[in-house]
Design a protein around this motif. Structure first.
Motif: not given
Length: 203
Positions: A95-96, A165-175
């Motif tokens: 979390n950030c 990457v800083v992204a809203p919760t739920g964007q699991e494709d980022v990884g």
């Protein structure tokens, strides 16, 4: 969402590269990242970590304050949660929360009971690839008795490389997007999810 704060997660991979090889990495990043016709964005920042011990809580609350050296820019304060190391995810996740603040923030935190944990200078370059941010930075000690902009003793003979990457919760494709990009930097640098709890240090 009632408090109007969007819950953000930072997806992170880290590695290091020797001074002797960093120019090769810089050329690779210039070829892979956006705005290839322009130089990467330089930065020269002081980072201070402040801690607040809380009753009945084993871990202190940590806040990071960063300010640019040599140019007029707002101070940046950052809260980082405990990192989650999930074997099913290709990156570390934590979390950030980031916010700009005035130049009196360190005095304000001290009055609230925060104490200096550590500080250092980070000097390097930032690249961007879509929503990904890549930094290549040299960490420099704060030498007692010298002005901060004159400190010149590096902590090690290598550069820290971070892909985040800083992204809203739920964007699991980022990884997965980050994993694919990190593969393109091999064998120059191996970017990994580092478990600081096992290393006994702080992120």
């Amino acid at each position: 969402m009632n408090n109007r704060f969007l819950p953000n997660l930072e997806y992170l991979l880290q590695g290091s590269i020797l001074d002797s090889a960093v120019e090769h990495l810089m050329h690779r990043l210039k070829g892979l990242c956006d705005n290839v016709d322009t130089s990467p964005e330089p930065f020269h920042d002081l980072e201070v970590c402040m801690s607040l011990r809380q009753p009945n809580t084993p871990q202190p609350l940590l806040l990071r304050v960063r300010r640019a050296l040599g140019r007029d820019a707002p101070f940046q304060m950052r809260y980082l949660g405990n990192p989650e190391v999930d074997q099913r995810r290709p990156t570390l996740v934590r979390n950030c929360m980031d916010c700009a603040c005035s130049n009196g923030i360190l005095e304000f935190l001290t009055e609230m009971g925060f104490r200096l944990e550590f500080e250092y200078i980070a000097k390097g370059y930032m690249f961007r690839k879509g929503r990904m941010k890549i930094t290549v930075s040299k960490l420099i000690k704060i030498i007692p008795g010298k002005q901060q902009d004159m400190a010149n003793e590096p902590i090690s003979q290598s550069y820290i490389v971070e892909l985040s990457v800083v992204a809203p919760t739920g964007q699991e494709d980022v990884g997965e997007e980050m994993r694919v990009f990190a593969e393109q930097l091999k064998p120059l640098v191996q970017l990994e999810k580092i478990d600081y709890k096992r290393l006994g240090g702080m992120p």
